[in-house]
Scaffold this motif. Sequence first.
Motif, short mmCIF file in Angstrom:
data_model
loop_
_atom_site.label_atom_id
_atom_site.label_comp_id
_atom_site.label_asym_id
_atom_site.label_seq_id
_atom_site.Cartn_x
_atom_site.Cartn_y
_atom_site.Cartn_z
N THR A 1 0.82 -1.20 0.00
CA THR A 1 0.00 0.00 0.00
C THR A 1 0.86 1.26 0.00
N ILE A 2 0.46 2.24 -0.80
CA ILE A 2 1.19 3.51 -0.86
C ILE A 2 0.31 4.70 -0.47
N ASP A 3 -1.01 4.54 -0.56
CA ASP A 3 -1.89 5.69 -0.27
C ASP A 3 -3.30 5.19 -0.04
N ILE A 4 -4.08 5.97 0.71
CA ILE A 4 -5.50 5.69 0.94
C ILE A 4 -6.29 6.98 0.79
N GLN A 5 -7.43 6.88 0.12
CA GLN A 5 -8.32 8.02 -0.03
C GLN A 5 -9.73 7.61 0.40
N VAL A 6 -10.46 8.57 0.96
CA VAL A 6 -11.82 8.32 1.44
C VAL A 6 -12.78 9.25 0.71
N GLN A 7 -13.85 8.67 0.18
CA GLN A 7 -14.89 9.43 -0.50
C GLN A 7 -16.20 9.28 0.26
N LYS A 8 -16.88 10.40 0.50
CA LYS A 8 -18.23 10.35 1.08
C LYS A 8 -19.23 10.31 -0.07
N ILE A 9 -20.09 9.29 -0.05
CA ILE A 9 -21.03 9.07 -1.15
C ILE A 9 -22.42 9.58 -0.76
N ASP A 10 -22.95 10.46 -1.55
CA ASP A 10 -24.33 10.93 -1.38
C ASP A 10 -25.15 10.30 -2.51
N VAL A 11 -25.82 9.20 -2.19
CA VAL A 11 -26.57 8.46 -3.22
C VAL A 11 -27.72 9.28 -3.76
N ASP A 12 -28.42 10.01 -2.88
CA ASP A 12 -29.58 10.79 -3.33
C ASP A 12 -29.19 11.90 -4.29
N GLU A 13 -28.06 12.57 -4.01
CA GLU A 13 -27.62 13.67 -4.86
C GLU A 13 -26.77 13.19 -6.03
N GLY A 14 -26.27 11.94 -5.94
CA GLY A 14 -25.46 11.39 -7.02
C GLY A 14 -24.07 11.99 -7.09
#
Length: 377
Positions: free
Chosen positions: A275-288
Motif C-alpha cells: 500500500t502507498i496511499d489511501i483516499q476516502v470518498q463520502k457518497i451521497d446516493v440521493d444527490e449522485g
Amino acid sequence: MANWSELSNDILEYLSSFLPLPDYHRFGAVCQNWWSVAKQKHSRPANQLPWLVMGDDYATQKRIFFDLLENKHYCIGIPELRGQYLCGSFYGWLFTIDIQLNARLLNPFTGKQYNLPHLPAYNEYFKTHAYLIEPTETCTATFAVMQMELVWKATVDYDPSDRSDFKVVIVYGEYKRLAFWRPGDLRWNLIKGVCSYIDDVLFSDGKLYAVTSLPDNILCVVDDWSDPKLTEVNISIPKDPDIICVSYLVDLRGELLLVQRFRECNIVDERHHTTIDIQVQKIDVDEGVSVTCKHIEGYAFFLGVNLPVIIDPSKFPSCRKNAIYFTDTSYVQNAEKYGRDDLWIYDLDTCKLSRYYPPHIYIPDVAAPIWFNPNPW
C-alpha cells in the motif's frame, strides 16, 4: 477484610462490564461465583479492539489470535477452526471453508454454526480445473488453493445471534460475482444485474451496496429482495487507472463512505503489492455525488475481508484517531516467499503509514489475517 468471592451478582456484573475478552475470561477463573456471573448472557465483555485471526500454529494446531490492545498472541484450541480458510467476519461470527470445500458460519467461542450449501463456484471450478489433493510437478492446483478461490468475501445484514431472518451475501468465483443465502434455503441464490468484479459489499439502511473494481469503481445497489438485481448508481468515483486499487464500503453513522487503498509492486525485492496511499470518498446516493474526505470524525476503521469495525479511540488510548487499520489482501505471486507484510495503519492527518503488527514476525501465505470482534455469546 471483605470476601471477594461473596460479592453480590449486581456488583460483579457491573465490574465485568468494563473488561475486554481476555480479562473477562480471567475474571471468570477467580472462583465459582465469579464464573457463574461471567457465563450469563446479560453480562457481556466491554467494547474492545478487534483481534487479528491468523493461521494455525504448526506445533500445537491451535489457532493464533493477535490481541491489538495487549500486543500479544494467543493460541486457542478451537477444533472447528482447524484448517479452515476464513473469508468473512461479522458480529463475532466467521465464514469458514474447510479442505473438503464445505462452507459454514461459525461462532468460534460458542461453537454454534450454520452449515451452508455447496458454493456456487464449486461446480464451475471442477469443470475447468484439475484439482488435486497434493501438488505434482505438472499441476500445482490443489484443494487448498481452491479453498481460497471459491469466495473472496462474505457479509451479513444482521447478527445471526440476534435474528433468524438474516441474509449472507458472498463475493465468489473467478469473476467475483454475488450470491446470497437465507436460513432454510437449499442453494445459493444468484444476484442478477451488474454483477462482476465486485470489490466489496455492505448492507446500509436496508439496502445492499456493492462497488466494482474493473475497469472503474462503480457503485451498485440491491433494494428489492423479492427480485434481487444489482443496479448501477449514477455516481462519479475518482480512480487512478494506472494504480492497483482495493475498495471498501463503510457505513459511518448512516453515511456511506468509499475507502480506496492504492497499491504498487516493489520490483526491487520482488515483494507482492504494498500500500502507498489511501483516499476516502463520502457518497451521497440521493444527490449522485462523491466528495473527498480528509477526516473520519476522529474514528478508527479496521478494514479487510471483514465487516468494517469502527472504534472510538477516546476509549482506547493505544488506538489511533482518524486512522485506518488494514490487513494484507494480496493474491499475487511471490507472497509465499516473503509472507504477508502489508499490514499498516494509515493516518489521515499525516498521510503516513506505520506498523501495528511486528514486521519481523513472518506470516505465511496461507490466507490473509482477518479482523475479528470476539463475541462469546
